[in-house]
Design a protein around this motif. Structure first.
Motif, PDB file in Angstrom:
ATOM      1  N   GLU A 267       6.397  41.884  -9.801  1.00 35.33           N
ATOM      2  CA  GLU A 267       7.175  40.803 -10.413  1.00 35.33           C
ATOM      3  C   GLU A 267       7.306  39.657  -9.418  1.00 35.33           C
ATOM      4  O   GLU A 267       7.727  39.851  -8.281  1.00 35.33           O
ATOM      5  N   ILE A 268       6.936  38.468  -9.850  1.00 35.18           N
ATOM      6  CA  ILE A 268       7.014  37.277  -9.022  1.00 35.18           C
ATOM      7  C   ILE A 268       8.282  36.490  -9.328  1.00 35.18           C
ATOM      8  O   ILE A 268       8.903  35.934  -8.432  1.00 35.18           O
ATOM      9  N   PHE A 269       8.676  36.455 -10.596  1.00 36.13           N
ATOM     10  CA  PHE A 269       9.878  35.704 -10.976  1.00 36.13           C
ATOM     11  C   PHE A 269      10.412  36.241 -12.293  1.00 36.13           C
ATOM     12  O   PHE A 269       9.644  36.669 -13.158  1.00 36.13           O
ATOM     13  N   LYS A 270      11.735  36.159 -12.432  1.00 37.77           N
ATOM     14  CA  LYS A 270      12.407  36.540 -13.681  1.00 37.77           C
ATOM     15  C   LYS A 270      13.487  35.503 -13.946  1.00 37.77           C
ATOM     16  O   LYS A 270      14.273  35.176 -13.061  1.00 37.77           O
ATOM     17  N   GLY A 271      13.489  34.958 -15.154  1.00 37.38           N
ATOM     18  CA  GLY A 271      14.476  33.934 -15.503  1.00 37.38           C
ATOM     19  C   GLY A 271      13.881  32.913 -16.437  1.00 37.38           C
ATOM     20  O   GLY A 271      13.059  33.234 -17.299  1.00 37.38           O
ATOM     21  N   SER A 272      14.260  31.653 -16.244  1.00 32.49           N
ATOM     22  CA  SER A 272      13.780  30.563 -17.087  1.00 32.49           C
ATOM     23  C   SER A 272      12.392  30.143 -16.619  1.00 32.49           C
ATOM     24  O   SER A 272      12.208  29.677 -15.496  1.00 32.49           O
ATOM     25  N   LEU A 273      11.404  30.318 -17.480  1.00 35.06           N
ATOM     26  CA  LEU A 273      10.006  29.994 -17.167  1.00 35.06           C
ATOM     27  C   LEU A 273       9.687  28.619 -17.741  1.00 35.06           C
ATOM     28  O   LEU A 273       9.587  28.449 -18.953  1.00 35.06           O
ATOM     29  N   LYS A 274       9.531  27.646 -16.853  1.00 34.49           N
ATOM     30  CA  LYS A 274       9.326  26.268 -17.269  1.00 34.49           C
ATOM     31  C   LYS A 274       7.910  25.814 -16.919  1.00 34.49           C
ATOM     32  O   LYS A 274       7.437  26.089 -15.820  1.00 34.49           O
ATOM     33  N   PRO A 275       7.248  25.109 -17.845  1.00 35.05           N
ATOM     34  CA  PRO A 275       5.928  24.554 -17.528  1.00 35.05           C
ATOM     35  C   PRO A 275       5.991  23.686 -16.270  1.00 35.05           C
ATOM     36  O   PRO A 275       6.979  22.979 -16.041  1.00 35.05           O
ATOM     37  N   ASP A 276       4.972  23.768 -15.437  1.00 34.31           N
ATOM     38  CA  ASP A 276       4.824  23.031 -14.182  1.00 34.31           C
ATOM     39  C   ASP A 276       5.714  23.549 -13.048  1.00 34.31           C
ATOM     40  O   ASP A 276       5.634  23.035 -11.932  1.00 34.31           O
ATOM     41  N   ALA A 277       6.555  24.544 -13.315  1.00 33.02           N
ATOM     42  CA  ALA A 277       7.389  25.119 -12.249  1.00 33.02           C
ATOM     43  C   ALA A 277       6.529  26.027 -11.371  1.00 33.02           C
ATOM     44  O   ALA A 277       5.586  26.659 -11.840  1.00 33.02           O
ATOM     45  N   SER A 278       6.852  26.066 -10.086  1.00 31.87           N
ATOM     46  CA  SER A 278       6.148  26.942  -9.149  1.00 31.87           C
ATOM     47  C   SER A 278       7.102  28.011  -8.641  1.00 31.87           C
ATOM     48  O   SER A 278       8.267  27.739  -8.386  1.00 31.87           O
ATOM     49  N   HIS A 279       6.575  29.214  -8.494  1.00 30.44           N
ATOM     50  CA  HIS A 279       7.361  30.346  -8.005  1.00 30.44           C
ATOM     51  C   HIS A 279       6.552  31.043  -6.919  1.00 30.44           C
ATOM     52  O   HIS A 279       5.346  31.244  -7.065  1.00 30.44           O
ATOM     53  N   MET A 280       7.236  31.402  -5.820  1.00 34.01           N
ATOM     54  CA  MET A 280       6.564  32.035  -4.699  1.00 34.01           C
ATOM     55  C   MET A 280       7.310  33.308  -4.328  1.00 34.01           C
ATOM     56  O   MET A 280       8.544  33.361  -4.382  1.00 34.01           O
ATOM     57  N   ARG A 281       6.540  34.334  -3.937  1.00 34.10           N
ATOM     58  CA  ARG A 281       7.143  35.589  -3.534  1.00 34.10           C
ATOM     59  C   ARG A 281       6.201  36.346  -2.603  1.00 34.10           C
ATOM     60  O   ARG A 281       4.988  36.339  -2.809  1.00 34.10           O
ATOM     61  N   ASP A 282       6.771  36.995  -1.597  1.00 35.08           N
ATOM     62  CA  ASP A 282       6.006  37.903  -0.750  1.00 35.08           C
ATOM     63  C   ASP A 282       6.013  39.268  -1.423  1.00 35.08           C
ATOM     64  O   ASP A 282       7.056  39.736  -1.865  1.00 35.08           O
ATOM     65  N   ILE A 283       4.834  39.885  -1.493  1.00 36.40           N
ATOM     66  CA  ILE A 283       4.752  41.235  -2.055  1.00 36.40           C
ATOM     67  C   ILE A 283       4.143  42.158  -1.006  1.00 36.40           C
ATOM     68  O   ILE A 283       3.276  41.754  -0.235  1.00 36.40           O
ATOM     69  N   ASP A 284       4.632  43.379  -0.946  1.00 35.61           N
ATOM     70  CA  ASP A 284       4.108  44.395  -0.043  1.00 35.61           C
ATOM     71  C   ASP A 284       3.334  45.398  -0.871  1.00 35.61           C
ATOM     72  O   ASP A 284       3.902  46.117  -1.690  1.00 35.61           O
ATOM     73  N   VAL A 285       2.024  45.422  -0.658  1.00 35.45           N
ATOM     74  CA  VAL A 285       1.110  46.217  -1.468  1.00 35.45           C
ATOM     75  C   VAL A 285       0.716  47.472  -0.686  1.00 35.45           C
ATOM     76  O   VAL A 285       0.389  47.396   0.496  1.00 35.45           O
ATOM     77  N   ALA A 286       0.743  48.618  -1.338  1.00 34.73           N
ATOM     78  CA  ALA A 286       0.441  49.889  -0.687  1.00 34.73           C
ATOM     79  C   ALA A 286      -1.038  50.032  -0.352  1.00 34.73           C
ATOM     80  O   ALA A 286      -1.419  50.861   0.465  1.00 34.73           O
ATOM     81  N   LEU A 287      -1.882  49.210  -0.960  1.00 35.17           N
ATOM     82  CA  LEU A 287      -3.323  49.295  -0.770  1.00 35.17           C
ATOM     83  C   LEU A 287      -3.841  47.975  -0.221  1.00 35.17           C
ATOM     84  O   LEU A 287      -3.460  46.908  -0.704  1.00 35.17           O
ATOM     85  N   ASN A 288      -4.710  48.045   0.775  1.00 33.75           N
ATOM     86  CA  ASN A 288      -5.382  46.844   1.251  1.00 33.75           C
ATOM     87  C   ASN A 288      -6.498  46.557   0.257  1.00 33.75           C
ATOM     88  O   ASN A 288      -7.541  47.191   0.285  1.00 33.75           O
ATOM     89  N   VAL A 289      -6.271  45.609  -0.650  1.00 33.98           N
ATOM     90  CA  VAL A 289      -7.253  45.348  -1.708  1.00 33.98           C
ATOM     91  C   VAL A 289      -8.523  44.697  -1.167  1.00 33.98           C
ATOM     92  O   VAL A 289      -9.517  44.612  -1.871  1.00 33.98           O
ATOM     93  N   GLY A 290      -8.480  44.252   0.089  1.00 33.59           N
ATOM     94  CA  GLY A 290      -9.641  43.554   0.651  1.00 33.59           C
ATOM     95  C   GLY A 290      -9.656  42.115   0.153  1.00 33.59           C
ATOM     96  O   GLY A 290      -8.633  41.582  -0.268  1.00 33.59           O
ATOM     97  N   LYS A 291     -10.818  41.499   0.191  1.00 37.29           N
ATOM     98  CA  LYS A 291     -10.935  40.123  -0.302  1.00 37.29           C
ATOM     99  C   LYS A 291     -10.572  40.096  -1.782  1.00 37.29           C
ATOM    100  O   LYS A 291     -11.148  40.819  -2.587  1.00 37.29           O
TER     101      LYS A 291
END
Length: 159
Positions: A100-124
């Motif tokens: 999940e990157i964002f939860k709430g009011s989703l507005k066109p042209d809005a930007s949302h940023m989040r750090d995620i910690d992934v259990a797998l190194n997906v590579g490139k």
């Protein structure tokens, strides 16, 4: 798994910690992040600062490694809706679960940023799956998309 011993990446945090660290401490510097764990002696000199604080990025029990990615999503659409957005990463080494990157009011042209910690190194990163859902049944069937998604690898800073 030996990767859980070697790949405990850490980020240097200023003393005292500052709010600006969220942008300046990520990703790792060009010379790489110090590693912690069994082979930490291979990274001499990267942790020599007096009273240096390191953020150790670990995963859940079992394989303790975790790979951090900074995800930025810019939304597109015609109307504001309430709901959440999630992404999943696909790469040469495998696929991540949905985050999940964002939860709430989703507005066109809005930007949302989040750090995620992934259990797998997906590579490139080869593909990013974008998902969204609104909280209520909407008879007008609103459409929402992403005009841009940026994924930055925490270990080497590549996008």
């Amino acid at each position: 798994d030996s990767s859980s011993i070697l790949n405990l990446a850490s980020w240097a945090i200023p003393v005292p910690p500052t709010i600006e660290c969220e942008n300046s401490c990520f990703p790792c510097p060009a010379e790489g992040c110090p590693k912690m764990g069994h082979y930490a002696d291979r990274f001499k000199g990267k942790t020599g600062a007096v009273e240096q604080i390191l953020f150790l990025n670990t995963g859940e029990s079992g394989n303790f490694t975790s790979w951090r990615y900074k995800v930025s999503v810019t939304l597109s659409g015609k109307k504001k809706v309430s709901g959440y957005i999630r992404i999943a990463l696909y790469g040469r080494n495998g696929n991540s679960k949905q985050y999940e990157i964002f939860k709430g009011s989703l507005k066109p042209d809005a930007s949302h940023m989040r750090d995620i910690d992934v259990a797998l190194n997906v590579g490139k990163t080869q593909k990013v799956k974008f998902l969204w859902s609104n909280h209520v049944i909407n008879l007008f069937r609103p459409k929402l998309g992403a005009s841009q998604i940026t994924v930055q690898n925490g270990e080497d800073g590549t996008k």
